[in-house]
Design a protein around this motif. Structure first.
Motif, mmCIF file in Angstrom:
data_model
loop_
_atom_site.group_PDB
_atom_site.id
_atom_site.type_symbol
_atom_site.label_atom_id
_atom_site.label_comp_id
_atom_site.label_asym_id
_atom_site.label_seq_id
_atom_site.Cartn_x
_atom_site.Cartn_y
_atom_site.Cartn_z
ATOM 1 N N GLU A 155 -45.319 30.503 106.626
ATOM 2 C CA GLU A 155 -44.341 31.182 106.700
ATOM 3 C C GLU A 155 -43.931 32.043 105.550
ATOM 4 O O GLU A 155 -43.674 33.204 105.519
ATOM 5 C CB GLU A 155 -43.301 30.519 107.601
ATOM 6 N N VAL A 156 -43.820 31.210 104.672
ATOM 7 C CA VAL A 156 -43.559 31.908 103.112
ATOM 8 C C VAL A 156 -44.730 32.641 102.798
ATOM 9 O O VAL A 156 -44.524 33.713 102.402
ATOM 10 C CB VAL A 156 -43.191 30.633 102.133
ATOM 11 N N GLU A 157 -45.943 32.241 103.117
ATOM 12 C CA GLU A 157 -47.143 33.020 102.800
ATOM 13 C C GLU A 157 -47.164 34.378 103.340
ATOM 14 O O GLU A 157 -47.468 35.490 102.713
ATOM 15 C CB GLU A 157 -48.453 32.205 102.782
ATOM 16 N N VAL A 158 -46.664 34.325 104.661
ATOM 17 C CA VAL A 158 -46.541 35.442 105.414
ATOM 18 C C VAL A 158 -45.674 36.515 104.871
ATOM 19 O O VAL A 158 -45.620 37.470 104.912
ATOM 20 C CB VAL A 158 -46.437 35.209 106.907
ATOM 21 N N GLN A 169 -51.854 42.852 110.997
ATOM 22 C CA GLN A 169 -53.390 42.520 111.113
ATOM 23 C C GLN A 169 -53.735 42.369 109.684
ATOM 24 O O GLN A 169 -54.492 41.565 109.328
ATOM 25 C CB GLN A 169 -54.070 43.730 111.584
ATOM 26 N N GLU A 170 -53.304 43.110 108.583
ATOM 27 C CA GLU A 170 -53.598 43.166 107.173
ATOM 28 C C GLU A 170 -53.246 41.714 106.779
ATOM 29 O O GLU A 170 -53.973 41.133 105.845
ATOM 30 C CB GLU A 170 -53.193 44.085 106.507
ATOM 31 N N ILE A 171 -51.940 41.079 107.104
ATOM 32 C CA ILE A 171 -51.844 39.931 106.950
ATOM 33 C C ILE A 171 -52.636 39.016 107.299
ATOM 34 O O ILE A 171 -52.980 37.587 106.599
ATOM 35 C CB ILE A 171 -50.405 39.526 107.165
ATOM 36 N N ALA A 172 -52.832 38.840 108.690
ATOM 37 C CA ALA A 172 -53.830 38.139 109.146
ATOM 38 C C ALA A 172 -55.331 37.962 108.394
ATOM 39 O O ALA A 172 -55.705 36.908 108.158
ATOM 40 C CB ALA A 172 -54.135 38.235 110.600
ATOM 41 N N ASP A 173 -55.781 38.992 107.933
ATOM 42 C CA ASP A 173 -56.800 39.310 107.256
ATOM 43 C C ASP A 173 -56.855 38.750 106.055
ATOM 44 O O ASP A 173 -57.825 37.678 105.572
ATOM 45 C CB ASP A 173 -57.380 40.749 107.028
ATOM 46 N N ALA A 174 -55.679 38.762 105.170
ATOM 47 C CA ALA A 174 -55.576 38.348 103.893
ATOM 48 C C ALA A 174 -55.219 36.825 104.058
ATOM 49 O O ALA A 174 -55.988 36.186 103.014
ATOM 50 C CB ALA A 174 -54.139 39.168 103.305
ATOM 51 N N LEU A 175 -54.765 36.481 105.026
ATOM 52 C CA LEU A 175 -54.806 34.843 105.046
ATOM 53 C C LEU A 175 -55.809 34.172 105.881
ATOM 54 O O LEU A 175 -55.643 32.977 106.050
ATOM 55 C CB LEU A 175 -53.183 34.641 105.659
ATOM 56 N N ASP A 176 -56.746 35.023 106.429
ATOM 57 C CA ASP A 176 -57.956 34.377 107.206
ATOM 58 C C ASP A 176 -57.251 33.726 108.311
ATOM 59 O O ASP A 176 -57.678 32.475 108.622
ATOM 60 C CB ASP A 176 -58.660 33.533 106.410
ATOM 61 N N ILE A 177 -56.476 34.272 109.100
ATOM 62 C CA ILE A 177 -55.992 33.743 110.296
ATOM 63 C C ILE A 177 -55.872 34.778 111.518
ATOM 64 O O ILE A 177 -56.482 35.951 111.267
ATOM 65 C CB ILE A 177 -54.403 33.306 110.237
ATOM 66 N N ALA A 178 -55.927 34.337 112.558
ATOM 67 C CA ALA A 178 -56.021 35.341 113.722
ATOM 68 C C ALA A 178 -54.661 36.288 113.865
ATOM 69 O O ALA A 178 -53.660 35.639 113.243
ATOM 70 C CB ALA A 178 -56.440 34.418 115.007
ATOM 71 N N HIS A 179 -55.050 37.238 114.477
ATOM 72 C CA HIS A 179 -53.733 38.288 114.531
ATOM 73 C C HIS A 179 -52.667 37.568 115.536
ATOM 74 O O HIS A 179 -51.485 37.756 115.026
ATOM 75 C CB HIS A 179 -54.235 39.616 115.318
ATOM 76 N N ARG A 180 -53.044 36.900 116.509
ATOM 77 C CA ARG A 180 -52.317 36.260 117.288
ATOM 78 C C ARG A 180 -51.576 35.122 116.569
ATOM 79 O O ARG A 180 -50.152 35.091 116.484
ATOM 80 C CB ARG A 180 -52.795 35.669 118.565
ATOM 81 N N THR A 181 -52.186 34.407 115.603
ATOM 82 C CA THR A 181 -51.489 33.318 114.996
ATOM 83 C C THR A 181 -50.480 34.068 113.780
ATOM 84 O O THR A 181 -49.382 33.475 113.466
ATOM 85 C CB THR A 181 -52.396 32.670 113.957
ATOM 86 N N GLY A 182 -50.835 35.353 113.339
ATOM 87 C CA GLY A 182 -49.670 35.936 112.433
ATOM 88 C C GLY A 182 -48.714 36.376 113.131
ATOM 89 O O GLY A 182 -47.368 36.278 112.677
ATOM 90 N N ARG A 183 -49.193 37.040 114.388
ATOM 91 C CA ARG A 183 -47.816 37.429 115.165
ATOM 92 C C ARG A 183 -46.884 36.158 115.550
ATOM 93 O O ARG A 183 -45.283 36.230 115.555
ATOM 94 C CB ARG A 183 -48.077 38.044 116.217
#
Length: 211
Positions: A155-158, A169-183
């Motif tokens: 969460e701190v990384e986000v 979406q850019e955060i999900a790409d940067a952290l290599d996680i799914a868009h749904r996980t980012g949300r």
């Protein structure tokens, strides 16, 4: 583009008219109502028709913009607020974002930058003028991270990615996680920090020394 409706609260008559004309030139934007003060806005806000987004100045006569944002989150929390002002000092930025503003743009921004910021907000992102993001990140001292909010490392990384102005979406790409996980992480951050927007989350995290 999805059409959306914008209202303006701005006491400078000339600038208010320029803004309204600029917005109404865009095919998918309607700006039917403008107000010279928060008091005039709240005389109308009880009606059934609300805007999708409100552009709010801060230096207003009578009720100031920050107080207006705070009241708006109580009486019409579904309205998204973006600040458009001349004030670029750290305290006003953080006060406005803490009050519930989703974005903070400067009047020195070009028409294209303002429109892009509003579009980003309408699509679920945040809008910070580059100079505002720079001021916040440079002037805030970075104390030891606060454990008060019990945020996970992810969460701190986000939050750190949010502070860079990245979309979900850019955060999900940067952290290599799914868009749904980012949300999901973003919703947990909102819940833990007790904020309503991405910009508010960044402001609160900076205040608490989390990022």
């Amino acid at each position: 583009m999805i059409p959306f409706n914008i209202w303006i609260v701005e006491d400078d008559t000339g600038f208010r008219r320029i803004l309204q004309r600029m917005l109404n030139r865009v095919d998918h934007i309607t700006c039917a109502r403008t107000f010279p003060s928060c008091e005039d806005l709240f005389e109308t806000i009880d009606e059934d028709v609300h805007p999708d987004l409100l552009l709010m100045d801060l230096g207003l006569p009578g009720m100031g913009g920050v107080e207006g944002i705070q009241k708006l989150t109580q009486v019409a929390p579904e309205i998204t607020v973006v600040v458009l002002t001349v004030f670029n000092d750290k305290q006003k930025v953080l006060d406005a974002l803490d009050a519930g503003a989703t974005g903070y743009l400067l009047k020195t921004a070009s028409h294209e930058e303002i429109l892009m910021g509003l579009q980003n907000v309408f699509l679920g992102g945040a809008a910070l003028s580059p100079s505002i993001a720079k001021i916040v990140l440079q002037e805030m001292r970075k104390p030891e991270p606060s454990e008060e909010f019990d945020l996970s490392d992810r969460e701190v990384e986000v939050l750190e990615q949010l502070a860079k102005g990245l979309s979900v979406q850019e955060i999900a790409d940067a952290l290599d996680i799914a868009h749904r996980t980012g949300r999901f992480h973003l919703s947990r951050i909102y819940e833990k920090l007790q904020v309503q927007s991405q910009a508010g989350a960044v402001a609160k995290a900076l205040r608490a020394g989390i990022i």
